[in-house]
Scaffold this motif. Structure first.
Motif, PDB file in Angstrom:
ATOM      1  N   MET A   1       0.740  -1.235   0.010  1.00  0.00           N
ATOM      2  CA  MET A   1       0.406   0.128  -0.240  1.00  0.00           C
ATOM      3  C   MET A   1       1.073   0.976  -0.073  1.00  0.00           C
ATOM      4  O   MET A   1       2.022   1.180   0.638  1.00  0.00           O
ATOM      5  N   ASP A   2       0.837   1.839  -0.791  1.00  0.00           N
ATOM      6  CA  ASP A   2       1.375   3.441  -0.602  1.00  0.00           C
ATOM      7  C   ASP A   2       0.398   4.027   0.331  1.00  0.00           C
ATOM      8  O   ASP A   2      -0.205   4.269   1.220  1.00  0.00           O
ATOM      9  N   ASN A   3       1.138   4.831   0.776  1.00  0.00           N
ATOM     10  CA  ASN A   3       0.626   6.066   1.902  1.00  0.00           C
ATOM     11  C   ASN A   3      -1.002   6.538   1.687  1.00  0.00           C
ATOM     12  O   ASN A   3      -1.211   7.030   0.418  1.00  0.00           O
ATOM     13  N   LEU A   4      -2.005   6.573   2.405  1.00  0.00           N
ATOM     14  CA  LEU A   4      -2.993   7.322   2.677  1.00  0.00           C
ATOM     15  C   LEU A   4      -2.692   8.603   3.043  1.00  0.00           C
ATOM     16  O   LEU A   4      -2.269   9.134   4.531  1.00  0.00           O
ATOM     17  N   ASN A   5      -3.019   9.879   2.125  1.00  0.00           N
ATOM     18  CA  ASN A   5      -3.039  11.312   2.428  1.00  0.00           C
ATOM     19  C   ASN A   5      -4.274  11.516   2.899  1.00  0.00           C
ATOM     20  O   ASN A   5      -4.996  11.794   2.189  1.00  0.00           O
ATOM     21  N   TYR A   6      -4.564  11.988   4.523  1.00  0.00           N
ATOM     22  CA  TYR A   6      -5.722  12.901   3.595  1.00  0.00           C
ATOM     23  C   TYR A   6      -6.107  13.534   4.792  1.00  0.00           C
ATOM     24  O   TYR A   6      -5.454  14.311   5.846  1.00  0.00           O
ATOM     25  N   SER A  19      -1.444  10.692   7.290  1.00  0.00           N
ATOM     26  CA  SER A  19      -1.073  10.205   7.099  1.00  0.00           C
ATOM     27  C   SER A  19      -1.014   8.480   7.163  1.00  0.00           C
ATOM     28  O   SER A  19      -0.132   8.701   8.384  1.00  0.00           O
ATOM     29  N   LEU A  20      -1.460   7.871   6.796  1.00  0.00           N
ATOM     30  CA  LEU A  20      -1.206   6.418   7.036  1.00  0.00           C
ATOM     31  C   LEU A  20       0.112   5.313   6.270  1.00  0.00           C
ATOM     32  O   LEU A  20      -0.073   5.833   5.272  1.00  0.00           O
ATOM     33  N   GLN A  21       1.249   5.061   7.085  1.00  0.00           N
ATOM     34  CA  GLN A  21       2.330   3.858   6.725  1.00  0.00           C
ATOM     35  C   GLN A  21       2.082   3.084   7.038  1.00  0.00           C
ATOM     36  O   GLN A  21       1.641   2.611   8.138  1.00  0.00           O
ATOM     37  N   SER A  22       1.799   1.734   6.603  1.00  0.00           N
ATOM     38  CA  SER A  22       1.994   0.155   6.431  1.00  0.00           C
ATOM     39  C   SER A  22       3.576   0.184   6.625  1.00  0.00           C
ATOM     40  O   SER A  22       4.567   0.259   6.531  1.00  0.00           O
ATOM     41  N   ARG A  23       3.865  -0.924   7.793  1.00  0.00           N
ATOM     42  CA  ARG A  23       5.144  -1.605   7.752  1.00  0.00           C
ATOM     43  C   ARG A  23       4.813  -2.444   7.589  1.00  0.00           C
ATOM     44  O   ARG A  23       4.292  -3.447   7.848  1.00  0.00           O
TER      45      ARG A  23
END
Length: 84
Positions: A1-6, A19-23
């Protein structure tokens, strides 16, 4: 997943860029970075970690950030300090 920016309004002139980032190496581990803006000026940055959430659940937390009482209390404490 790319970052989700909101970008979302929180309260009055307060808004947040989230910003949501996965590990990827640790499935179910997410980092939420929050930049807070008041009247269009950045006033602070904080972050939260989520563990045990799938992608859809993590994205829903970000998209409904304002509706999460725990996260909003943490934002309030971050900006104004705890006031009991």
């Amino acid at each position: 997943m790319d970052n989700l920016n909101y970008m979302t309004p929180l309260d009055g002139e307060l808004s947040a860029f989230i910003s949501l980032q996965s590990r990827e190496l640790n499935a179910g581990y997410w980092l939420i970075n929050v930049k807070l803006f008041y009247e269009g000026k950045e006033v602070g940055t904080t972050s939260f970690t989520l563990q045990g959430y799938n992608q859809e659940e993590a994205e829903n937390i970000v998209k409904n950030f304002k509706e999460n009482a725990y996260l909003m209390k943490e934002i309030d404490d971050f900006l104004w300090g705890e006031s009991d």
